[in-house]
Design a protein around this motif. Structure first.
Motif, PDB file in Angstrom:
ATOM      1  N   PRO A  49       5.245  -5.462  -9.072  1.00  0.00           N
ATOM      2  CA  PRO A  49       4.851  -6.519  -8.130  1.00  0.00           C
ATOM      3  C   PRO A  49       4.879  -7.899  -8.782  1.00  0.00           C
ATOM      4  CG  PRO A  49       2.930  -5.337  -8.886  1.00  0.00           C
ATOM      5  CD  PRO A  49       4.124  -4.591  -9.452  1.00  0.00           C
ATOM      6  N   SER A  50       5.010  -8.932  -7.955  1.00  0.00           N
ATOM      7  CA  SER A  50       5.046 -10.305  -8.449  1.00  0.00           C
ATOM      8  C   SER A  50       3.625 -10.819  -8.694  1.00  0.00           C
ATOM      9  CB  SER A  50       5.741 -11.210  -7.428  1.00  0.00           C
ATOM     10  OG  SER A  50       5.646 -12.553  -7.799  1.00  0.00           O
ATOM     11  N   PRO A  51       3.361 -11.428  -9.879  1.00  0.00           N
ATOM     12  CA  PRO A  51       1.997 -11.976 -10.142  1.00  0.00           C
ATOM     13  C   PRO A  51       1.608 -13.074  -9.150  1.00  0.00           C
ATOM     14  CG  PRO A  51       3.237 -11.758 -12.177  1.00  0.00           C
ATOM     15  CD  PRO A  51       4.210 -11.516 -11.065  1.00  0.00           C
ATOM     16  N   ASP A  52       2.559 -13.903  -8.749  1.00  0.00           N
ATOM     17  CA  ASP A  52       2.237 -14.962  -7.800  1.00  0.00           C
ATOM     18  C   ASP A  52       1.786 -14.394  -6.455  1.00  0.00           C
ATOM     19  OD1 ASP A  52       2.934 -16.803  -9.712  1.00  0.00           O
ATOM     20  OD2 ASP A  52       5.015 -16.973  -9.011  1.00  0.00           O
ATOM     21  N   THR A  53       2.441 -13.321  -6.038  1.00  0.00           N
ATOM     22  CA  THR A  53       2.046 -12.694  -4.763  1.00  0.00           C
ATOM     23  C   THR A  53       0.620 -12.152  -4.842  1.00  0.00           C
ATOM     24  OG1 THR A  53       4.353 -12.097  -4.374  1.00  0.00           O
ATOM     25  CG2 THR A  53       2.676 -10.948  -3.076  1.00  0.00           C
ATOM     26  N   VAL A  54       0.297 -11.513  -5.962  1.00  0.00           N
ATOM     27  CA  VAL A  54      -1.048 -10.958  -6.134  1.00  0.00           C
ATOM     28  C   VAL A  54      -2.087 -12.089  -6.143  1.00  0.00           C
ATOM     29  CG1 VAL A  54      -2.527  -9.612  -7.677  1.00  0.00           C
ATOM     30  CG2 VAL A  54      -0.142  -8.940  -7.360  1.00  0.00           C
ATOM     31  N   LYS A  55      -1.818 -13.199  -6.832  1.00  0.00           N
ATOM     32  CA  LYS A  55      -2.760 -14.332  -6.871  1.00  0.00           C
ATOM     33  C   LYS A  55      -2.988 -14.908  -5.488  1.00  0.00           C
ATOM     34  CE  LYS A  55      -1.828 -15.762 -11.632  1.00  0.00           C
ATOM     35  NZ  LYS A  55      -1.301 -16.833 -12.510  1.00  0.00           N
ATOM     36  N   GLN A  56      -1.908 -15.060  -4.715  1.00  0.00           N
ATOM     37  CA  GLN A  56      -2.052 -15.609  -3.366  1.00  0.00           C
ATOM     38  C   GLN A  56      -2.895 -14.718  -2.478  1.00  0.00           C
ATOM     39  OE1 GLN A  56       1.887 -16.304  -1.908  1.00  0.00           O
ATOM     40  NE2 GLN A  56       2.316 -17.974  -3.357  1.00  0.00           N
ATOM     41  N   LEU A  57      -2.703 -13.399  -2.590  1.00  0.00           N
ATOM     42  CA  LEU A  57      -3.511 -12.473  -1.783  1.00  0.00           C
ATOM     43  C   LEU A  57      -4.984 -12.545  -2.175  1.00  0.00           C
ATOM     44  CD1 LEU A  57      -1.132  -9.380  -1.706  1.00  0.00           C
ATOM     45  CD2 LEU A  57      -1.613 -10.972   0.159  1.00  0.00           C
ATOM     46  N   SER A  74       4.122  -0.823 -12.307  1.00  0.00           N
ATOM     47  CA  SER A  74       3.591  -0.820 -10.946  1.00  0.00           C
ATOM     48  C   SER A  74       2.077  -0.691 -10.922  1.00  0.00           C
ATOM     49  CB  SER A  74       4.222   0.337 -10.154  1.00  0.00           C
ATOM     50  OG  SER A  74       3.909   1.579 -10.784  1.00  0.00           O
ATOM     51  N   VAL A  75       1.438  -0.829 -12.091  1.00  0.00           N
ATOM     52  CA  VAL A  75      -0.010  -0.729 -12.199  1.00  0.00           C
ATOM     53  C   VAL A  75      -0.569  -2.141 -12.354  1.00  0.00           C
ATOM     54  CG1 VAL A  75      -1.949   0.239 -13.480  1.00  0.00           C
ATOM     55  CG2 VAL A  75       0.160   1.556 -13.226  1.00  0.00           C
ATOM     56  N   VAL A  76      -1.567  -2.499 -11.514  1.00  0.00           N
ATOM     57  CA  VAL A  76      -2.181  -3.817 -11.512  1.00  0.00           C
ATOM     58  C   VAL A  76      -3.609  -3.679 -11.998  1.00  0.00           C
ATOM     59  CG1 VAL A  76      -2.801  -5.828 -10.143  1.00  0.00           C
ATOM     60  CG2 VAL A  76      -0.718  -4.568  -9.610  1.00  0.00           C
ATOM     61  N   HIS A  77      -3.941  -4.437 -13.054  1.00  0.00           N
ATOM     62  CA  HIS A  77      -5.297  -4.470 -13.600  1.00  0.00           C
ATOM     63  C   HIS A  77      -5.967  -5.760 -13.131  1.00  0.00           C
ATOM     64  CE1 HIS A  77      -4.638  -1.102 -16.480  1.00  0.00           C
ATOM     65  NE2 HIS A  77      -3.366  -1.520 -16.409  1.00  0.00           N
ATOM     66  N   ALA A  96      -3.453  -2.869  -3.104  1.00  0.00           N
ATOM     67  CA  ALA A  96      -2.982  -1.474  -3.105  1.00  0.00           C
ATOM     68  C   ALA A  96      -1.937  -1.222  -2.029  1.00  0.00           C
ATOM     69  CB  ALA A  96      -4.171  -0.528  -2.939  1.00  0.00           C
ATOM     70  N   ALA A  97      -1.963  -2.045  -0.963  1.00  0.00           N
ATOM     71  CA  ALA A  97      -0.988  -1.858   0.115  1.00  0.00           C
ATOM     72  C   ALA A  97       0.372  -2.433  -0.191  1.00  0.00           C
ATOM     73  CB  ALA A  97      -1.539  -2.488   1.391  1.00  0.00           C
ATOM     74  N   LEU A  98       0.512  -3.131  -1.323  1.00  0.00           N
ATOM     75  CA  LEU A  98       1.822  -3.672  -1.681  1.00  0.00           C
ATOM     76  C   LEU A  98       2.793  -2.537  -1.969  1.00  0.00           C
ATOM     77  CD1 LEU A  98       0.801  -6.631  -4.013  1.00  0.00           C
ATOM     78  CD2 LEU A  98       1.667  -6.770  -1.677  1.00  0.00           C
ATOM     79  N   GLN A 103      -0.821   1.808  -8.453  1.00  0.00           N
ATOM     80  CA  GLN A 103      -2.200   2.013  -8.847  1.00  0.00           C
ATOM     81  C   GLN A 103      -2.850   0.661  -9.086  1.00  0.00           C
ATOM     82  OE1 GLN A 103      -2.676   4.401 -12.359  1.00  0.00           O
ATOM     83  NE2 GLN A 103      -4.921   4.328 -12.317  1.00  0.00           N
ATOM     84  N   VAL A 104      -4.141   0.516  -8.711  1.00  0.00           N
ATOM     85  CA  VAL A 104      -4.935  -0.684  -8.939  1.00  0.00           C
ATOM     86  C   VAL A 104      -6.137  -0.310  -9.795  1.00  0.00           C
ATOM     87  CG1 VAL A 104      -6.249  -2.559  -7.904  1.00  0.00           C
ATOM     88  CG2 VAL A 104      -4.212  -1.691  -6.739  1.00  0.00           C
TER      89      VAL A 104
END
Length: 459
Positions: A49-57, A74-77, A96-98, A103-104
């Motif tokens: 996943p893109s870090p910018d997308t995660v920050k915006q969410l 594909s694991v986000v901490h 998690a829906a991305l 895994q989150v």
């Protein structure tokens, strides 16, 4: 090995075609090697996943959250804190829906909002008090130095500009220099106070901003600054002094007061006229009292039947005998022009303007000259006029008896007798006529009147 096999089985005669085949075989071998290498790349690296997308969410769900993001395939901490449990759940569900997240890892903890407390303000106040106690001796010393320099600024300034009296006598220049030095001494005291108080940068900013403020004020008050500079130049050059009679832009009067902004004149009608110093400095100044000798003149017309030389001699004799006319420079009587019915004589004479009035002397000379011309049969005709009588003029002759005197002869004799008597009275009253200058009266009125503008004289 494949290439070597193919080369051994092909005949030598087909050497050109075999080199081309070798190139094709080498190209296909490279393609197969790249495909084999990419097949060994882990599938997790292909979908991250893109870090910018995660920050915006995260910002959309909870703008006040403080969360650090770490992505491994594909694991986000998620590491950080939020203020509400609902915000935490929304962030976890959204990430998690991305599609690229498998895994989150939840390392988010709740950080509730602390209630309002005055403890930080109290702590800051205590620190300020401790620093104040630490700087108190230096503050007292700096304040003492500032007050001392403020009190001594004017005496020190007068002492420092005392040698300036040998260079110039202008009160304005001495006043400006004294005030400038006083301001510099006060600024020095302020700089020392701020420096001892630990505000060095603030002190430097104040000193450096003084010139900028002066430049801004100079542009904002351009006219006032222009008048002030003009007053300095007038004070140095001194084209006139107090009590002089000057003429500037059609304004004639006695100089009453010159301040840093304007010059006040009192005209001969008693009016106070304030003229900006810049206007005076940039225009023509006529000083009528710089030279006490002033020339007056008037025109008198005599008839064409009269003797011009005799008329000139009579005028010269009258002016020579009058005590208000100066002998040096000597008066003159010249022919100005030839009019329709008169020969116009221009009479020039000089008087001392400090003691005598030019208009008064001119008035007396004209009166004496008219009486002298009439006594010496020098005609003073008026302008020629043409009258037309359509019906003609009827002449009537008056008959007189023998021994009777005509009425017009009697009237003419009486008229000549009256003229002779008036000439004697003019000659008798010549010494009693008031020909004193009006300048002294205007100066006295200017001294007794109130000042239209406050401020010290600079000239």
């Amino acid at each position: 090995m494949i290439c070597r096999f193919l080369l051994n089985n092909f005949p030598r005669s087909n050497q050109r075609s075999s080199s081309r085949l070798n190139r094709w075989i080498l190209l296909w071998s490279l393609v197969i090697a790249v495909v084999c290498l990419t097949s060994f790349v882990p599938t997790d690296a292909q979908a991250a996943p893109s870090p910018d997308t995660v920050k915006q969410l995260i910002q959309i769900n909870d703008p006040s959250s403080v969360i650090d993001i770490e992505i491994q395939g594909s694991v986000v901490h998620l590491n950080g804190s939020v203020t509400e449990q609902a915000s935490k759940e929304r962030i976890l569900q959204t990430i998690a829906a991305l599609p690229d997240v498998t895994q989150v890892v939840d390392n988010i903890h709740l950080q509730p909002i602390e209630p309002l407390s005055l403890a930080p303000l109290q702590q800051d106040a205590e620190q300020f008090w401790d620093k104040a106690l630490l700087y108190l001796p230096r503050l007292a010393l700096g304040l003492s130095i500032f007050l001392l320099l403020f009190w001594l600024s004017h005496p020190l300034a007068r002492l420092l500009i005392s040698p300036l009296a040998w260079v110039t006598k202008s009160e304005l220049i001495r006043l400006v220099m004294q005030r400038s030095i006083s301001v510099l001494i006060i600024l020095l005291g302020l700089y020392i106070f701020l420096r001892l108080a630990g505000l060095t940068q603030f002190a430097v900013a104040i000193i450096s901003s003084t010139g900028v403020i002066g430049l801004i004020l100079g542009f904002a008050f351009k006219d006032i600054a222009e008048n002030f500079i003009s007053s300095l130049l007038l004070s140095v050059q001194r084209p006139f002094k107090l009590g002089d009679v000057i003429s500037v832009e059609g304004n004639l009067g006695v100089v009453k007061q010159v301040t840093a902004r304007a010059t006040t004149l009192v005209d001969y009608d008693g009016n106070h006229i304030q003229i900006p110093n810049s206007t005076i400095y940039k225009n023509v100044i006529k000083n009528l009292t710089a030279n006490p000798r002033m020339r007056g003149h008037f025109v008198i017309g005599i008839g064409y039947d009269s003797s011009i030389r005799k008329a000139q001699d009579i005028a010269m004799e009258i002016m020579s005998d009058h005590h208000g006319v100066l002998a040096d420079p000597e008066p003159q009587v010249l022919i100005k022009n030839l009019g329709p019915s008169t020969i116009n004589l221009q009479v020039y004479f000089w008087v001392n303007a400090e003691t005598h009035s030019v208009p008064k002397v001119a008035s007396i000379l004209m009166r004496l000259l008219v009486r002298a011309y009439e006594a010496n049969q020098i005609s003073l005709p008026d302008d020629a006029r043409e009258r037309i009588f359509p019906q003609g003029i009827q002449l009537v002759t008056n008959g007189h008896q023998q021994g009777e005197t005509p009425l017009n002869t009697i009237q003419s004799t009486e008229h000549n007798s009256n003229k002779a008597q008036e000439s004697l009275e003019d000659a008798h009253n010549e010494t009693s006529d008031d020909i004193s200058s009006d300048t002294d009266d205007i100066r006295q009125q200017a001294a007794q009147s109130r000042d239209p503008e406050s401020g010290a004289n600079i000239i």
